[in-house]
Write a protein that holds these residues in place. Structure first.
Motif, PDB file in Angstrom:
ATOM      1  N   PRO A  70     -21.471  29.880  64.535  1.00 50.12           N
ATOM      2  CA  PRO A  70     -21.957  28.915  65.521  1.00 50.12           C
ATOM      3  C   PRO A  70     -20.876  28.501  66.515  1.00 50.12           C
ATOM      4  O   PRO A  70     -21.179  28.153  67.656  1.00 50.12           O
ATOM      5  CB  PRO A  70     -22.416  27.728  64.671  1.00 50.12           C
ATOM      6  CG  PRO A  70     -21.709  27.884  63.365  1.00 50.12           C
ATOM      7  CD  PRO A  70     -21.567  29.356  63.160  1.00 50.12           C
ATOM      8  N   ASP A  71     -19.611  28.560  66.106  1.00 49.65           N
ATOM      9  CA  ASP A  71     -18.527  28.222  67.026  1.00 49.65           C
ATOM     10  C   ASP A  71     -18.434  29.222  68.163  1.00 49.65           C
ATOM     11  O   ASP A  71     -18.221  28.857  69.328  1.00 49.65           O
ATOM     12  CB  ASP A  71     -17.193  28.149  66.264  1.00 49.65           C
ATOM     13  CG  ASP A  71     -16.832  29.475  65.602  1.00 49.65           C
ATOM     14  OD1 ASP A  71     -17.745  30.138  65.051  1.00 49.65           O
ATOM     15  OD2 ASP A  71     -15.640  29.856  65.637  1.00 49.65           O
ATOM     16  N   LEU A  72     -18.628  30.512  67.851  1.00 48.09           N
ATOM     17  CA  LEU A  72     -18.595  31.554  68.875  1.00 48.09           C
ATOM     18  C   LEU A  72     -19.795  31.436  69.805  1.00 48.09           C
ATOM     19  O   LEU A  72     -19.667  31.555  71.030  1.00 48.09           O
ATOM     20  CB  LEU A  72     -18.553  32.931  68.224  1.00 48.09           C
ATOM     21  CG  LEU A  72     -18.497  34.134  69.174  1.00 48.09           C
ATOM     22  CD1 LEU A  72     -17.275  34.047  70.085  1.00 48.09           C
ATOM     23  CD2 LEU A  72     -18.492  35.432  68.384  1.00 48.09           C
ATOM     24  N   ASN A  73     -20.965  31.180  69.223  1.00 51.20           N
ATOM     25  CA  ASN A  73     -22.163  30.992  70.050  1.00 51.20           C
ATOM     26  C   ASN A  73     -21.972  29.835  71.024  1.00 51.20           C
ATOM     27  O   ASN A  73     -22.370  29.909  72.193  1.00 51.20           O
ATOM     28  CB  ASN A  73     -23.385  30.729  69.167  1.00 51.20           C
ATOM     29  CG  ASN A  73     -23.822  31.967  68.405  1.00 51.20           C
ATOM     30  OD1 ASN A  73     -23.507  33.084  68.792  1.00 51.20           O
ATOM     31  ND2 ASN A  73     -24.559  31.762  67.323  1.00 51.20           N
ATOM     32  N   LYS A  74     -21.365  28.752  70.546  1.00 46.55           N
ATOM     33  CA  LYS A  74     -21.147  27.581  71.398  1.00 46.55           C
ATOM     34  C   LYS A  74     -20.243  27.928  72.582  1.00 46.55           C
ATOM     35  O   LYS A  74     -20.492  27.508  73.720  1.00 46.55           O
ATOM     36  CB  LYS A  74     -20.533  26.454  70.572  1.00 46.55           C
ATOM     37  CG  LYS A  74     -20.338  25.169  71.355  1.00 46.55           C
ATOM     38  CD  LYS A  74     -19.775  24.069  70.453  1.00 46.55           C
ATOM     39  CE  LYS A  74     -19.559  22.783  71.246  1.00 46.55           C
ATOM     40  NZ  LYS A  74     -19.026  21.698  70.371  1.00 46.55           N
ATOM     41  N   GLU A  75     -19.195  28.706  72.334  1.00 47.44           N
ATOM     42  CA  GLU A  75     -18.285  29.082  73.418  1.00 47.44           C
ATOM     43  C   GLU A  75     -18.979  30.024  74.415  1.00 47.44           C
ATOM     44  O   GLU A  75     -18.750  29.930  75.626  1.00 47.44           O
ATOM     45  CB  GLU A  75     -17.017  29.734  72.868  1.00 47.44           C
ATOM     46  CG  GLU A  75     -16.079  28.776  72.171  1.00 47.44           C
ATOM     47  CD  GLU A  75     -15.671  27.625  73.081  1.00 47.44           C
ATOM     48  OE1 GLU A  75     -15.446  27.850  74.288  1.00 47.44           O
ATOM     49  OE2 GLU A  75     -15.575  26.486  72.587  1.00 47.44           O
ATOM     50  N   MET A  76     -19.812  30.919  73.928  1.00 56.73           N
ATOM     51  CA  MET A  76     -20.527  31.817  74.834  1.00 56.73           C
ATOM     52  C   MET A  76     -21.508  31.031  75.691  1.00 56.73           C
ATOM     53  O   MET A  76     -21.652  31.281  76.892  1.00 56.73           O
ATOM     54  CB  MET A  76     -21.235  32.920  74.046  1.00 56.73           C
ATOM     55  CG  MET A  76     -20.271  33.974  73.530  1.00 56.73           C
ATOM     56  SD  MET A  76     -21.100  35.409  72.847  1.00 56.73           S
ATOM     57  CE  MET A  76     -21.795  34.702  71.367  1.00 56.73           C
TER      58      MET A  76
END
Length: 234
Positions: free
Chosen positions: A164-170
């Motif tokens: 979810p951290d990567l999704n948030k940055e994208m």
């Protein structure tokens, strides 16, 4: 004929549409092509060749994920001399203004890694669509009853993502949607000097949890396929 495509060279057109699902390839061929002939059944990855408005086209399933896409795109390019490859498939929306049923034209496709990553070593290669195809696809959608977005997507190598951290940055950096194949397709097209584009229907949404009901998918996917065909033969 190759290891994964049991077709004679003359059975494959210069333009190939590539859905992940082989049965979507079958539906698209039956719906949009005249005189469609099944040209591949190896491993159940169906492929069909027929005519659309007098233009010869092949619709070949690619399977799920970049490794599978890499196999089929490599063989189509290297053994069948295919010139234009257009991914048609579903994706997950990642922005508030991208709605279920919308179509995304992938200008660029980022990825954590692709099957081609190792040849670039320390370079962070940026896979991009063919501009002529992208331009024609955008204009092909004008007048159609569908909202179209042009921008960056994320090609993931995992379906059940736990980042979810990567999704948030994208999402923060404007990535429109997530799918699993385009980055490798764009990379291979660049390597061999071919044209490639990703045209995706938003079938579900990471922010809202909304998903397109199965009984409504054909109409939405039809818009995507029509855009792809018009782009290829404009």
């Amino acid at each position: 004929m190759t290891i994964h495509i049991g077709a004679d060279k003359g059975d494959i057109a210069d333009v190939v549409l590539m859905p992940g699902d082989p049965y979507r390839a079958k539906w698209a061929a039956e719906t949009f092509l005249t005189g469609a002939k099944c040209v591949n059944e190896v491993r159940g990855m169906l492929g069909f060749t027929g005519d659309w408005n007098g233009n010869r086209v092949t619709i070949q399933g690619s399977g799920m994920g970049m490794p599978s896409m890499s196999i089929y795109a490599n063989e189509l390019i290297r053994d069948f001399d295919v010139q234009t490859l257009i991914r048609i498939g579903s994706c997950g929306g990642m922005q508030d203004d991208v709605k279920v049923r919308d179509v995304i034209l992938a200008m660029t496709a980022c990825a954590v890694a692709t099957p081609s990553s190792t040849i670039f070593k320390e370079l962070n290669y940026a896979p991009v669509a063919d501009f002529d195809l992208l331009h024609k696809a955008y204009h092909a959608a004008e007048g159609m009853d569908v909202d179209v977005h042009v921008g960056s997507i994320y090609s993931s190598d995992t379906f059940y993502d736990e980042r979810p951290d990567l999704n948030k940055e994208m999402q923060r950096h404007g990535i429109l949607g997530v799918e699993m194949e385009a980055a490798e397709l764009y990379t291979l097209a660049a390597r061999y000097g071919r044209r490639a584009l990703g045209v995706m229907t938003v079938s579900d949404h990471l922010l809202t949890g909304e998903a397109l009901p199965s009984d409504q998918r054909e109409r939405s996917f039809g818009d995507m396929i029509e855009i792809a065909l018009k782009a290829a033969f404009a």
